[in-house]
Design a protein around this motif. Structure first.
Motif, short mmCIF file in Angstrom:
data_model
loop_
_atom_site.label_atom_id
_atom_site.label_comp_id
_atom_site.label_asym_id
_atom_site.label_seq_id
_atom_site.Cartn_x
_atom_site.Cartn_y
_atom_site.Cartn_z
N UNK A 168 10.17 -21.83 -14.14
CA UNK A 168 11.00 -21.27 -15.21
C UNK A 168 12.43 -21.79 -15.18
N UNK A 169 12.78 -22.54 -14.11
CA UNK A 169 14.13 -23.06 -13.97
C UNK A 169 14.21 -24.46 -14.58
N UNK A 170 15.13 -24.64 -15.52
CA UNK A 170 15.29 -25.91 -16.22
C UNK A 170 16.71 -26.42 -15.98
N UNK A 171 16.82 -27.64 -15.45
CA UNK A 171 18.12 -28.22 -15.11
C UNK A 171 18.37 -29.44 -15.98
N UNK A 172 19.41 -29.39 -16.81
CA UNK A 172 19.80 -30.51 -17.65
C UNK A 172 20.94 -31.25 -16.95
N UNK A 173 20.64 -32.44 -16.43
CA UNK A 173 21.66 -33.19 -15.70
C UNK A 173 22.79 -33.71 -16.59
N UNK A 174 22.50 -34.25 -17.80
CA UNK A 174 23.60 -34.77 -18.61
C UNK A 174 24.63 -33.71 -19.01
N UNK A 175 24.13 -32.50 -19.34
CA UNK A 175 25.04 -31.45 -19.80
C UNK A 175 25.43 -30.49 -18.68
N UNK A 176 24.82 -30.68 -17.48
CA UNK A 176 25.09 -29.81 -16.34
C UNK A 176 24.80 -28.34 -16.71
N UNK A 177 23.70 -28.14 -17.41
CA UNK A 177 23.33 -26.79 -17.83
C UNK A 177 22.03 -26.38 -17.16
N UNK A 178 22.00 -25.14 -16.72
CA UNK A 178 20.81 -24.59 -16.06
C UNK A 178 20.36 -23.35 -16.82
N UNK A 179 19.05 -23.25 -17.04
CA UNK A 179 18.51 -22.07 -17.71
C UNK A 179 17.32 -21.54 -16.92
N UNK A 180 17.11 -20.25 -16.98
CA UNK A 180 15.97 -19.59 -16.35
C UNK A 180 15.28 -18.76 -17.42
#
Length: 228
Positions: free
Chosen positions: A137-149
């Motif tokens: 359920x953890x999603x890490x966007x490296x370009x935007x440095x955004x993390x969502x659960x």
């Protein structure tokens, strides 16, 4: 390179500004916390680095750092005579990218300025649209440095994100404490070990996944990929 120098001592500021100018920096001098915050309105996109002295006349430097971090992601280097470990940890936990103790070597300070600037530009320059990591359920966007659960964005500090991204790029691999400290904090300073523990605990709490980051006693940490 543009630099915001927050320093209430005019003599110190003048001497340091002269050195920085010789090395190609365009320096803006703020003499108080309020002046520093005014210099960041509406946001300090034009600054590459902020040098923040903690002994300010109007506000506590730690308080100023917290306010700066709410307004901009510009790297902050705390410059202070407070050398105890607890002060360093507190500063780093507030979002400072580095911590330099007075008296310091000018060459070292310049190296640290360039180091935090390089890291930030590298992070901002990550442009691959598919640079994303999924851990259940953890999603890490490296370009935007955004993390969502579970689809909900989780607010992480700069170092928390760096730590999570490092572990997540190699799930199951044990990262030694020394390696993590070197890659995330760019230092071999012994006291950073306690800061690492604080950041791991904070990540576990914010992600609501205490088992995601496993402590390997006597060695370091690894990220446990969710089953399936």
């Amino acid at each position: 390179m543009r630099l915001l120098l927050v320093e209430d001592d005019n003599h110190v500021a003048a001497a340091l500004s002269a050195v920085l100018a010789r090395h190609g920096f365009a320096v803006t001098h703020a003499r108080s916390g309020e002046e520093a915050l005014q210099a960041l309105v509406p946001e300090s996109d034009g600054y590459d680095v902020i040098l923040l002295d903690l002994g300010l006349p109007d506000q506590d430097g730690y308080e100023v750092c917290g306010k700066i971090r709410k307004r901009t992601a510009t790297p902050v280097i705390m410059v202070t005579a407070r050398s105890d470990v607890r002060s360093r940890i507190h500063g780093l936990n507030l979002g400072a990218d580095d911590y330099v103790v007075k008296p310091y070597d000018t060459g070292e300070l310049l190296a640290r300025i360039h180091a935090v600037s390089r890291r930030t530009h590298h992070e901002d320059g990550t442009a691959d649209g598919d640079d994303a990591l999924r851990l259940g359920a953890v999603h890490i966007e490296l370009p935007t440095r955004q993390v969502s659960v579970d689809g909900k964005v989780v607010q992480l500090t700069r170092k928390e994100f760096d730590l999570l991204a490092l572990l997540a790029q190699r799930p199951g691999v044990v990262f030694r404490r020394e390696q993590i400290i070197s890659e995330v904090w760019r230092t071999s300073w012994e006291g950073t070990g306690r800061t690492l523990e604080v950041h791991v605990a904070s990540l576990r709490a914010k992600l609501r996944r205490p088992a995601l980051i496993e402590t390997v006693r006597g060695v370091g940490y690894r990220l446990v990929a969710p089953a399936g």
